[in-house]
Design a protein around this motif. Structure first.
Motif, PDB file in Angstrom:
ATOM      1  N   GLY A   1      54.666 -19.676 -30.929  1.00 10.41           N
ATOM      2  CA  GLY A   1      55.361 -18.425 -31.205  1.00 10.41           C
ATOM      3  C   GLY A   1      56.701 -18.280 -30.522  1.00 10.41           C
ATOM      4  O   GLY A   1      57.313 -17.216 -30.587  1.00 10.41           O
ATOM      5  N   THR A   2      57.179 -19.319 -29.865  1.00  9.18           N
ATOM      6  CA  THR A   2      58.485 -19.246 -29.222  1.00  9.18           C
ATOM      7  C   THR A   2      59.580 -19.237 -30.288  1.00  9.18           C
ATOM      8  O   THR A   2      59.532 -20.026 -31.230  1.00  9.18           O
ATOM      9  N   ALA A   3      60.565 -18.345 -30.124  1.00  9.85           N
ATOM     10  CA  ALA A   3      61.696 -18.264 -31.046  1.00  9.85           C
ATOM     11  C   ALA A   3      62.890 -18.980 -30.425  1.00  9.85           C
ATOM     12  O   ALA A   3      63.270 -18.700 -29.286  1.00  9.85           O
ATOM     13  N   PHE A   4      63.467 -19.933 -31.178  1.00 15.72           N
ATOM     14  CA  PHE A   4      64.643 -20.678 -30.733  1.00 15.72           C
ATOM     15  C   PHE A   4      65.824 -20.286 -31.606  1.00 15.72           C
ATOM     16  O   PHE A   4      65.739 -20.365 -32.833  1.00 15.72           O
ATOM     17  N   ASP A   5      66.932 -19.883 -30.975  1.00 15.81           N
ATOM     18  CA  ASP A   5      68.151 -19.548 -31.699  1.00 15.81           C
ATOM     19  C   ASP A   5      68.629 -20.792 -32.445  1.00 15.81           C
ATOM     20  O   ASP A   5      68.801 -21.855 -31.837  1.00 15.81           O
ATOM     21  N   LEU A   6      68.826 -20.692 -33.752  1.00 11.59           N
ATOM     22  CA  LEU A   6      69.229 -21.850 -34.552  1.00 11.59           C
ATOM     23  C   LEU A   6      70.638 -22.336 -34.199  1.00 11.59           C
ATOM     24  O   LEU A   6      70.935 -23.521 -34.335  1.00 11.59           O
ATOM     25  N   ALA A   7      71.504 -21.467 -33.735  1.00  9.69           N
ATOM     26  CA  ALA A   7      72.879 -21.858 -33.409  1.00  9.69           C
ATOM     27  C   ALA A   7      72.989 -22.524 -32.041  1.00  9.69           C
ATOM     28  O   ALA A   7      73.740 -23.474 -31.870  1.00  9.69           O
ATOM     29  N   THR A   8      72.218 -22.042 -31.065  1.00  7.43           N
ATOM     30  CA  THR A   8      72.362 -22.527 -29.687  1.00  7.43           C
ATOM     31  C   THR A   8      71.160 -23.292 -29.160  1.00  7.43           C
ATOM     32  O   THR A   8      71.266 -23.992 -28.160  1.00  7.43           O
ATOM     33  N   GLY A   9      70.000 -23.103 -29.788  1.00  2.18           N
ATOM     34  CA  GLY A   9      68.769 -23.727 -29.296  1.00  2.18           C
ATOM     35  C   GLY A   9      68.097 -22.940 -28.185  1.00  2.18           C
ATOM     36  O   GLY A   9      66.991 -23.270 -27.764  1.00  2.18           O
ATOM     37  N   GLU A  10      68.754 -21.896 -27.685  1.00  5.29           N
ATOM     38  CA  GLU A  10      68.211 -21.113 -26.575  1.00  5.29           C
ATOM     39  C   GLU A  10      66.956 -20.351 -26.999  1.00  5.29           C
ATOM     40  O   GLU A  10      66.822 -19.926 -28.143  1.00  5.29           O
ATOM     41  N   VAL A  11      66.051 -20.154 -26.039  1.00  8.12           N
ATOM     42  CA  VAL A  11      64.832 -19.379 -26.268  1.00  8.12           C
ATOM     43  C   VAL A  11      65.212 -17.911 -26.330  1.00  8.12           C
ATOM     44  O   VAL A  11      65.931 -17.402 -25.466  1.00  8.12           O
TER      45      VAL A  11
END
Length: 149
Positions: free
Chosen positions: A98-108
């Motif tokens: 369920g972790t969400a990763f920003d598609l642009a930066t990869g950040e959680v």
């Protein structure tokens, strides 16, 4: 791009040493926007021996990220119905944790591994937050998607 003869002074002798550094940047076609759209906005491709997720962030912007969750290395978009990460709020959400990763930066974005039961996360401890590797991508005028690895 080649940067040649960068002078580096030697410490004890006062002699200059020359070094050559070669940086190669090569975008390569991996798919098309129509193929990503036909796949529901998420498509896994093989690039340079790596499985890369090409995803539309919901606004039409295309991103390239590692298809492995940075927690346990499970696929974000796999071959089974259980391993189908969804795009929400410009993030790819790991189907296992369920972790969400920003598609642009990869950040959680948000909580790290929110789908794990509290007993599991406290009993065994969670690995530290780790961003998802991202890759430069671009879309050509003809709709080809290119990735730079």
């Amino acid at each position: 791009i080649t940067m040649a003869s960068l002078a580096t002074p030697a410490r004890a002798t006062g002699i200059s040493r020359a070094r050559s550094v070669t940086v190669r940047a090569a975008f390569q076609k991996v798919t098309t926007t129509s193929a990503v759209k036909a796949a529901g906005g998420r498509l896994v491709v093989e690039v340079g021996g790596q499985r890369v997720l090409i995803a539309d962030d919901g606004t039409g912007a295309i991103h390239a990220v590692s298809n492995k969750c940075s927690h346990l290395g499970l696929p974000l978009v796999g071959k089974t119905a259980l391993l189908q990460g969804k795009v929400a709020d410009k993030c790819i959400v790991c189907p296992a944790h369920g972790t969400a990763f920003d598609l642009a930066t990869g950040e959680v974005k948000g909580k790290w591994c929110p789908s794990l039961p509290e007993a599991v996360s406290t009993g065994f401890g969670l690995t530290p937050k780790k961003p998802l590797p991202t890759f430069q991508s671009r879309v050509t005028e003809s709709g080809d998607i290119e990735v730079n690895l």
